[in-house]
Design an enzyme around this catalytic site. Structure first.
Site, PDB file in Angstrom:
ATOM      1  NE  ARG A   1      15.407   4.964 -12.239  1.00 49.32           N
ATOM      2  CZ  ARG A   1      15.007   5.997 -13.075  1.00 49.32           C
ATOM      3  NH1 ARG A   1      16.253   6.645 -13.529  1.00 49.32           N
ATOM      4  NH2 ARG A   1      14.030   6.831 -13.219  1.00 49.32           N
TER       5      ARG A   1
ATOM      6  CB  SER B   1      19.615   6.853 -16.233  1.00 49.78           C
ATOM      7  OG  SER B   1      18.982   7.997 -16.812  1.00 49.78           O
TER       8      SER B   1
ATOM      9  CD  GLU C   1      26.785   1.881 -24.727  1.00 47.96           C
ATOM     10  OE1 GLU C   1      27.499   1.879 -25.783  1.00 47.96           O
ATOM     11  OE2 GLU C   1      25.989   2.968 -24.409  1.00 47.96           O
TER      12      GLU C   1
ATOM     13  CG  PHE D   1      22.472   0.641 -24.075  1.00 43.59           C
ATOM     14  CD1 PHE D   1      21.937   0.427 -25.307  1.00 43.59           C
ATOM     15  CD2 PHE D   1      21.985   1.857 -23.499  1.00 43.59           C
ATOM     16  CE1 PHE D   1      21.049   1.165 -25.922  1.00 43.59           C
ATOM     17  CE2 PHE D   1      20.883   2.440 -24.126  1.00 43.59           C
ATOM     18  CZ  PHE D   1      20.547   1.967 -25.276  1.00 43.59           C
TER      19      PHE D   1
ATOM     20  CG  HIS E   1      16.237   2.529 -17.567  1.00 42.34           C
ATOM     21  ND1 HIS E   1      16.713   2.981 -16.674  1.00 42.34           N
ATOM     22  CD2 HIS E   1      15.698   3.923 -18.084  1.00 42.34           C
ATOM     23  CE1 HIS E   1      16.736   4.169 -16.070  1.00 42.34           C
ATOM     24  NE2 HIS E   1      15.919   4.784 -17.164  1.00 42.34           N
TER      25      HIS E   1
ATOM     26  CG  ASP F   1      12.866   6.216 -23.525  1.00 43.64           C
ATOM     27  OD1 ASP F   1      12.572   7.195 -24.162  1.00 43.64           O
ATOM     28  OD2 ASP F   1      14.088   6.095 -22.719  1.00 43.64           O
TER      29      ASP F   1
ATOM     30  NE  ARG G   1      12.150   6.174 -17.125  1.00 44.56           N
ATOM     31  CZ  ARG G   1      11.095   6.686 -17.384  1.00 44.56           C
ATOM     32  NH1 ARG G   1       9.937   5.715 -17.899  1.00 44.56           N
ATOM     33  NH2 ARG G   1      10.883   7.948 -17.519  1.00 44.56           N
TER      34      ARG G   1
END
Lengths: 316, 289
Positions: free
Chosen positions: A12, A39, A60, A85, A111, A119, A169
């Protein structure tokens, strides 16, 4: 061929660095984010080009439509949020307002996959490559390390049409030399070999390289291909390599349905039928855990690639 | 309402004549295809006629996708494509004769509007509801970035406002102070399954849009003079830091008596006798295609 670890960086951050460079070089590039600026590593772009950055909040679906509208004024919008998302949550918006409408939107998704880690399964999308490659006209790119993600970010800006860029990530080995050319739709043979072809994308390219080294120790010559572009797939590279080795293993941080493995299988069945083994998540959801624990538990480790290669070889 | 001046009355009369022809085009397209959505199309015939023949600053012959220097319009409730196709054709975007290809295979006039076949005048695909306001926001943001002082217009169905994305977009437009955006709602109170109040009530619609930070106007959407005045007022309220909403009270099926006062004609086609009955109520003012 040897690929020393140059650094440990998250892909990322490669996206963030690429986006910042685009901000410097292309005034038409704009960016949108749905409350995940840090993020997605979009904060440097936001700080330097605030007039070209749009914080849209946790909305989104709206972000995808706004991005589509920005193209109508000649802009090149980059949307940023998590892969879940970026795809499943907004599939119809992408389908109608971006893909069917042929809009030049760059959907940038972080991610992705199991390596999101703790998560858990709500956020670990393993179906996004499939969702995106089913859309007519969508280009789907899954770069393998920081350097390549930065290259790919710049490449999609120059490509006219909707693109899906998938990255992740965790800190991950950086091993692609900066001077290795990146071309959308052009596979990279990282290691030439003669016995088995290992085709990987994303984080699993590194695992494929490690597996190839281990196989050499058993006298097995594995050809490692970095298939960073899932669509359009470099079918000629698949056929040529399968012709050299006679069997194939595909490796991806994704459900075994719909992703790289299926894309490669379509090519092999129609043009060069050879045995294929799949290293992928076996049609299940993920769970909480460290990235390393998850990759091991769900069968995406270098040892899993070695075993798959042996199975493929035995079926020749 | 004050009486219109002589020249204003000429404008109104002229637009009403065009709207009558547009209504003929609508029922003839839907009859020929034996499918489509006549109800909402008829209800919006006055607005879209006013928009394309009086309000929009646009050049149909110099149409480009990016629309620099032009007002833009996005039809978010894409199912009322027959009315849009009629005003696009009759204002010069494509040949009027092409209306005969509505919903036909290999045609550009798809059931729901799209860019996919390259139809001039259409900048976005719509049909799956609730997406057009977001797109318009993007286009309006691009106009501001480009230093382009033209406006962006949208039309939505009232049933469409049940889609959550509309309210995501409503928040963003206000947050970004998009005062180059004029949205409109076909407030006919009807949707496929019945009255909006029975299916899923919208509550106090003007208060909702005001609470979301918009300038809100209400208008009689089938009264040409009232429509023109409302749209002039809407334009006057642009450039003041807020997006503008015009809620237009309309009648589904307006102009064809047996299609009015019901949701029944939302999405069905007239048969031959019904077509004749409809056309008898709609003077042919500009010549049928």
């Amino acid at each position: 061929m040897n690929y020393p670890v140059l650094d440990q960086k998250d892909t990322r951050s490669g996206f963030g660095a690429g986006l910042l460079e685009l901000g410097d070089t292309n005034p038409d590039v704009v960016a949108l984010c749905a409350d995940l600026t840090g993020s997605l590593k979009m904060d440097a772009f936001q700080k330097k080009y605030p007039e070209r950055f749009f914080q849209v909040g946790i909305a989104e679906a709206n972000m995808m439509g706004v991005a589509a509208g920005l193209t109508i004024g000649g802009k090149i919008p980059f949307t940023g949020t998590f892969a879940n998302f970026s795809t499943g949550r907004v599939y119809d918006q992408i389908r109608q307002s971006i893909a069917y409408a042929g809009k030049n939107v760059k959907i940038c998704a972080s991610h992705a996959g199991l390596t999101l880690g703790e998560d858990g399964a709500t956020h670990q999308i393993l179906e996004d490559i499939g969702l995106m490659r089913m859309l007519p006209g969508m280009t789907v790119i899954v770069p393998c390390d920081y350097n390549q993600t930065k290259q790919a970010t710049k490449a999609i800006a120059a490509h006219d049409g909707p693109c899906y860029l998938r990255f992740g990530r965790p800190k991950w080995p950086v091993f692609i030399p900066n001077d290795l050319p990146f071309e959308i739709g052009k596979a990279q043979v990282l290691v030439p070999g003669t016995d088995v072809t290992v085709i990987a994308c994303g984080h699993l390219v590194w695992h494929a390289l490690q597996a190839a080294e281990e196989l050499v120790g058993s006298g097995i010559s594995a050809e490692v291909i970095n298939m960073h572009t899932i669509k359009p797939l470099d079918a000629d590279a698949v056929v040529a390599s399968a012709g050299r080795t006679g069997c194939v293993v595909t490796c991806e941080e994704h459900n075994r349905h719909g992703g790289l493995g299926d894309a490669v299988a379509q090519v092999l069945t129609s043009r060069k039928p050879v045995p294929q083994e799949f290293v992928a998540v076996n049609d299940t959801f993920g769970e909480s855990g460290t990235p390393d624990e998850l990759l091991r538990k769900y069968g995406l480790y270098p040892s899993d690639i070695v075993n798959a290669a042996r199975r493929a070889l035995s079926r020749k | 309402m004050p009486a219109a001046t002589a020249s204003a009355q000429d404008t109104i009369t002229s637009l009403q004549r065009i709207a009558s022809q547009v209504r003929r085009d609508i029922v003839r397209q839907v009859h020929a295809a034996q499918s489509g959505h006549p109800g909402g199309s008829l209800g919006c015939a006055d607005f879209l006629t006013a928009l394309y023949f009086h309000i929009l600053r646009h050049d149909p012959k110099a149409w480009t996708m990016d629309g620099r220097g032009q007002d833009l319009f996005f039809l978010s409730n894409g199912h009322i494509s027959p009315v849009w196709y009629s005003v696009l054709a009759r204002s010069g975007y494509f040949p009027i004769s092409e209306l005969a290809t509505f919903r036909r295979i290999n045609g550009r006039l798809q059931g729901h509007p799209t860019t996919h076949e390259g139809l001039p005048g259409v900048r976005m695909a719509s049909g799956s509801l609730g997406q057009g306001l977001s797109v318009a926001i993007g286009a309006a943001l691009a106009k501001k970035l480009n230093g382009d002082d033209r406006l962006v217009y949208t039309l939505h169905g009232d049933g469409e406002l049940q889609e959550g994305q509309i309210w995501e977009a409503a928040m963003l437009a206000a947050a970004k102070k998009l005062d180059n955006l004029i949205s409109t709602v076909d407030w006919n109170g009807r949707q496929i399954d019945g009255d909006v109040d029975d299916v899923l009530p919208l509550g106090d619609l003007p208060a909702k849009w005001k609470a979301f930070g918009w300038e809100v106007l209400e208008a009689e959407g089938n009264d040409m003079q009232a429509l023109l005045e409302a749209m002039e007022e809407a334009k006057a309220r642009t450039g003041r830091g807020k997006p503008v909403m015009v809620l237009m009270r309309t009648e589904m099926g307006q102009g064809v008596d047996f299609m009015m006062n019901s949701h029944a004609w939302h999405g069905i086609a007239p048969n031959d006798a019904q077509l004749a009955g409809a056309l008898a109520q709609l003077p042919e003012t500009l010549g049928d295609y």
